[in-house]
Write a protein that holds these residues in place. Structure first.
Motif, PDB file in Angstrom:
ATOM      1  N   ILE A  21       0.849  -1.323  -0.051  1.00  0.00           N
ATOM      2  CA  ILE A  21      -0.158  -0.061  -0.078  1.00  0.00           C
ATOM      3  C   ILE A  21       0.651   1.104  -0.022  1.00  0.00           C
ATOM      4  CG2 ILE A  21      -1.557   1.286   1.471  1.00  0.00           C
ATOM      5  CD1 ILE A  21      -2.705  -1.236   2.246  1.00  0.00           C
ATOM      6  N   ALA A  22       1.850   1.246   0.875  1.00  0.00           N
ATOM      7  CA  ALA A  22       2.712   2.503   0.773  1.00  0.00           C
ATOM      8  C   ALA A  22       3.457   2.634  -0.371  1.00  0.00           C
ATOM      9  CB  ALA A  22       3.735   2.115   2.207  1.00  0.00           C
ATOM     10  N   LYS A  23       3.878   1.739  -1.108  1.00  0.00           N
ATOM     11  CA  LYS A  23       4.497   1.865  -2.350  1.00  0.00           C
ATOM     12  C   LYS A  23       3.636   2.435  -3.387  1.00  0.00           C
ATOM     13  CE  LYS A  23       7.148  -0.771  -5.842  1.00  0.00           C
ATOM     14  NZ  LYS A  23       6.397  -0.636  -6.884  1.00  0.00           N
ATOM     15  N   VAL A  24       2.430   1.713  -3.408  1.00  0.00           N
ATOM     16  CA  VAL A  24       1.526   2.332  -4.519  1.00  0.00           C
ATOM     17  C   VAL A  24       1.115   3.849  -4.090  1.00  0.00           C
ATOM     18  CG1 VAL A  24      -0.853   1.757  -5.378  1.00  0.00           C
ATOM     19  CG2 VAL A  24       0.715  -0.121  -5.058  1.00  0.00           C
ATOM     20  N   GLN A  25       0.934   4.054  -2.987  1.00  0.00           N
ATOM     21  CA  GLN A  25       0.892   5.510  -2.479  1.00  0.00           C
ATOM     22  C   GLN A  25       2.007   6.371  -3.186  1.00  0.00           C
ATOM     23  OE1 GLN A  25      -1.275   6.242   1.293  1.00  0.00           O
ATOM     24  NE2 GLN A  25       0.286   7.593   1.679  1.00  0.00           N
ATOM     25  N   ASP A  26       3.295   5.902  -2.613  1.00  0.00           N
ATOM     26  CA  ASP A  26       4.316   6.653  -3.392  1.00  0.00           C
ATOM     27  C   ASP A  26       4.213   6.971  -4.720  1.00  0.00           C
ATOM     28  OD1 ASP A  26       5.386   6.783  -0.899  1.00  0.00           O
ATOM     29  OD2 ASP A  26       6.939   5.068  -1.181  1.00  0.00           O
ATOM     30  N   GLU A  27       3.833   5.999  -5.445  1.00  0.00           N
ATOM     31  CA  GLU A  27       3.756   6.140  -6.908  1.00  0.00           C
ATOM     32  C   GLU A  27       2.657   7.433  -7.260  1.00  0.00           C
ATOM     33  OE1 GLU A  27       6.234   5.136  -8.222  1.00  0.00           O
ATOM     34  OE2 GLU A  27       6.346   3.058  -7.561  1.00  0.00           O
ATOM     35  N   ALA A  28       1.545   7.547  -6.490  1.00  0.00           N
ATOM     36  CA  ALA A  28       0.545   8.488  -6.650  1.00  0.00           C
ATOM     37  C   ALA A  28       1.302   9.940  -6.370  1.00  0.00           C
ATOM     38  CB  ALA A  28      -0.542   8.316  -5.855  1.00  0.00           C
ATOM     39  N   GLY A  29       2.298   9.738  -5.339  1.00  0.00           N
ATOM     40  CA  GLY A  29       2.783  11.151  -4.993  1.00  0.00           C
ATOM     41  C   GLY A  29       3.944  11.460  -5.933  1.00  0.00           C
ATOM     42  N   HIS A  30       4.470  10.574  -6.509  1.00  0.00           N
ATOM     43  CA  HIS A  30       5.585  10.801  -7.747  1.00  0.00           C
ATOM     44  C   HIS A  30       4.870  11.365  -8.781  1.00  0.00           C
ATOM     45  CE1 HIS A  30       8.152   7.274  -6.212  1.00  0.00           C
ATOM     46  NE2 HIS A  30       7.998   8.116  -5.255  1.00  0.00           N
ATOM     47  N   GLY A  31       3.771  10.986  -9.182  1.00  0.00           N
ATOM     48  CA  GLY A  31       2.945  11.690 -10.578  1.00  0.00           C
ATOM     49  C   GLY A  31       2.572  12.883  -9.903  1.00  0.00           C
ATOM     50  N   LEU A  32       2.068  13.146  -8.886  1.00  0.00           N
ATOM     51  CA  LEU A  32       1.614  14.463  -8.462  1.00  0.00           C
ATOM     52  C   LEU A  32       3.079  15.508  -8.379  1.00  0.00           C
ATOM     53  CD1 LEU A  32      -0.586  13.957  -5.537  1.00  0.00           C
ATOM     54  CD2 LEU A  32      -1.399  14.985  -7.593  1.00  0.00           C
ATOM     55  N   TYR A  33       4.120  15.253  -7.968  1.00  0.00           N
ATOM     56  CA  TYR A  33       5.242  16.049  -8.242  1.00  0.00           C
ATOM     57  C   TYR A  33       5.473  16.400  -9.512  1.00  0.00           C
ATOM     58  CZ  TYR A  33       7.246  13.891  -3.652  1.00  0.00           C
ATOM     59  OH  TYR A  33       7.314  13.388  -2.444  1.00  0.00           O
ATOM     60  N   ILE A  34       5.516  15.338 -10.334  1.00  0.00           N
ATOM     61  CA  ILE A  34       5.860  15.552 -11.723  1.00  0.00           C
ATOM     62  C   ILE A  34       5.045  16.485 -12.446  1.00  0.00           C
ATOM     63  CG2 ILE A  34       6.815  14.621 -13.752  1.00  0.00           C
ATOM     64  CD1 ILE A  34       7.725  12.200 -11.944  1.00  0.00           C
ATOM     65  N   TYR A  35       3.574  16.301 -12.188  1.00  0.00           N
ATOM     66  CA  TYR A  35       2.283  17.072 -12.905  1.00  0.00           C
ATOM     67  C   TYR A  35       2.696  18.420 -12.367  1.00  0.00           C
ATOM     68  CZ  TYR A  35      -0.343  12.936 -14.794  1.00  0.00           C
ATOM     69  OH  TYR A  35      -0.998  11.906 -15.311  1.00  0.00           O
ATOM     70  N   CYS A  36       3.014  18.782 -11.108  1.00  0.00           N
ATOM     71  CA  CYS A  36       3.104  20.162 -10.531  1.00  0.00           C
ATOM     72  C   CYS A  36       4.398  20.464 -11.462  1.00  0.00           C
ATOM     73  CB  CYS A  36       3.656  20.016  -9.182  1.00  0.00           C
ATOM     74  SG  CYS A  36       2.090  19.569  -8.111  1.00  0.00           S
ATOM     75  N   GLY A  37       5.615  19.766 -11.653  1.00  0.00           N
ATOM     76  CA  GLY A  37       6.884  20.217 -12.337  1.00  0.00           C
ATOM     77  C   GLY A  37       6.385  20.725 -13.761  1.00  0.00           C
ATOM     78  N   THR A  38       5.442  20.057 -14.372  1.00  0.00           N
ATOM     79  CA  THR A  38       4.946  20.298 -15.652  1.00  0.00           C
ATOM     80  C   THR A  38       4.460  21.820 -15.739  1.00  0.00           C
ATOM     81  OG1 THR A  38       2.897  19.136 -15.776  1.00  0.00           O
ATOM     82  CG2 THR A  38       4.822  18.133 -16.700  1.00  0.00           C
ATOM     83  N   GLU A  39       3.525  21.858 -14.513  1.00  0.00           N
ATOM     84  CA  GLU A  39       2.770  23.268 -14.443  1.00  0.00           C
ATOM     85  C   GLU A  39       3.687  24.359 -14.454  1.00  0.00           C
ATOM     86  OE1 GLU A  39      -1.427  22.130 -12.444  1.00  0.00           O
ATOM     87  OE2 GLU A  39       0.232  22.353 -11.142  1.00  0.00           O
ATOM     88  N   THR A  40       4.940  24.161 -13.866  1.00  0.00           N
ATOM     89  CA  THR A  40       5.846  25.270 -13.730  1.00  0.00           C
ATOM     90  C   THR A  40       6.335  25.739 -15.491  1.00  0.00           C
ATOM     91  OG1 THR A  40       8.210  23.731 -13.638  1.00  0.00           O
ATOM     92  CG2 THR A  40       6.828  24.609 -11.546  1.00  0.00           C
ATOM     93  N   LEU A  41       6.124  24.786 -16.279  1.00  0.00           N
ATOM     94  CA  LEU A  41       6.363  25.109 -17.738  1.00  0.00           C
ATOM     95  C   LEU A  41       5.336  25.822 -18.241  1.00  0.00           C
ATOM     96  CD1 LEU A  41       7.966  21.525 -18.581  1.00  0.00           C
ATOM     97  CD2 LEU A  41       9.153  23.818 -18.650  1.00  0.00           C
ATOM     98  N   GLY A  42       4.277  26.004 -17.629  1.00  0.00           N
ATOM     99  CA  GLY A  42       2.939  26.894 -18.313  1.00  0.00           C
ATOM    100  C   GLY A  42       1.900  25.988 -18.954  1.00  0.00           C
TER     101      GLY A  42
END
Ligand SMILES: [Fe+2]
Ligand SMILES: [Fe+2]
Length: 331
Positions: free
Chosen positions: A85-106
């Motif tokens: 469960i912790a691992k799968v939840q981490d992957e959701a977090g990774h997705g969120l960090y990187i989606y946020c990163g794309t938002e910094t590109l406009g």
């Protein structure tokens, strides 16, 4: 070198003397090992390539939750269930960090999510393979997260600051994922003959798809040259693939597991484990949407998106209420 940071700078490529100067300054900064930050001038092509690469990465993290999420209810013990469960939840977090990163590109995240849901966006081919046994949870952690670490450790030195910084944190978590996977493999490989056979069978299915995770061979990788020039990538697909094989073969030997490649051999001259030919037709079929689970994965994501509509509506309503409250307090 002082970074050119004018927000009104043209971004459509070097068509004027001004833009040529901006591009030269941008490339000099990259050559000097500096990070490019969201408000810095960047060529439109750099922005586009990063958006493509980061959004594919974010989609892969989120779709990557599905094959393992499939086993949470069937984990053989509470300890295994908790770590999965912790691992799968981490992957959701990774997705969120990187989606946020794309938002910094406009980029609008909603647009990226729509591209995934309507099948226009790509994500890692590995997640279109099914998880058929408990051993797959071990082998995915060992091989798939292991391959991700090789890839992402290099991305932590990428030239775009928000992406590089996200990778530093993500890599720490990926190390846990790999260790929990390898530990599952160790227990099974040292267990009953049936358990050992289960982990061997899983490795037989995942070995080649794991090698394909590094993308097409350098001779057939259209985006690589530009990404390397701008230090978004620091190593080629084939270099990373070889590094992964070199790291993984001794781990397989330690487990007493055979890798399904009759051509695998140690090359004394280079110190590399040479491996056999990859079946690129399989890779392209899976990328084209014809892998064993492409339809299932997208259907699951679409359902999750639809089921989450009320959460997004509630979050928007809450944000609106907060904004109205703040406005009335100011007034
Ligand atoms: Fe991840
Ligand atoms: Fe992971």
């Amino acid at each position: 070198m002082t970074p050119p940071t004018s927000a009104s700078a043209p971004v459509n490529g070097p068509v004027s003397a001004d833009e040529s100067a901006l591009l030269a300054a941008f490339e000099a900064r990259i050559a000097a090992g500096e990070c490019i930050e969201p408000k810095d001038w960047m060529p439109e092509r750099y922005r586009k390539q990063l958006t493509r690469m980061m959004s594919q990465h974010a989609h892969s993290e989120v779709v990557g939750m599905l094959p393992e999420g499939n086993w949470i209810t069937r984990a053989p013990s509470l300890r295994r269930k908790l770590s999965l469960i912790a691992k799968v939840q981490d992957e959701a977090g990774h997705g969120l960090y990187i989606y946020c990163g794309t938002e910094t590109l406009g980029v609008d995240r909603q647009e990226l999510v729509e591209q995934l849901l309507d099948g226009r966006a790509k994500y890692s081919s590995i997640f279109n393979y099914p998880t058929l046994s408990w051993a797959d949870m071990g082998v995915i952690g060992w091989l798939v997260d292991g391959a991700a670490i090789v890839n992402q450790t290099v991305l932590a030195k990428a030239s775009y600051g928000p992406y590089a910084r996200a990778m530093v944190r993500i890599c720490k978590e990926e190390n846990f994922h790999k260790r929990q996977g390898y530990e599952i493999c160790t227990v099974l490989a040292n267990g009953t003959p049936a358990q050992k056979a289960m982990v061997q069978e899983s490795v037989n299915r995942f070995w080649w798809p794991a090698l394909m995770m590094f993308g097409p061979s350098d001779t057939n990788s259209p985006n690589s040259a530009e990404l390397l020039k701008w230090r978004v990538k620091r190593k080629t697909n084939d270099e990373l693939r070889q590094r992964f094989v070199n790291l993984t073969v001794p781990q397989a030997i330690a487990l007493g597991i055979t890798l399904p490649d009759p051509d695998l051999r140690f090359d004394e001259a280079t110190g590399d484990w040479k491996f056999g030919a990859i079946d690129w037709s399989e890779f392209h079929e899976v990328l084209a949407g014809n892998g064993p689970c492409n339809q299932e994965r997208l259907a699951a994501r679409r359902k999750a998106h639809d089921d989450g509509a009320w959460v997004r509506a509630a979050a928007n309503a809450h944000a609106e209420k907060q904004r109205a409250r703040k406005d009335s307090a100011v007034a």
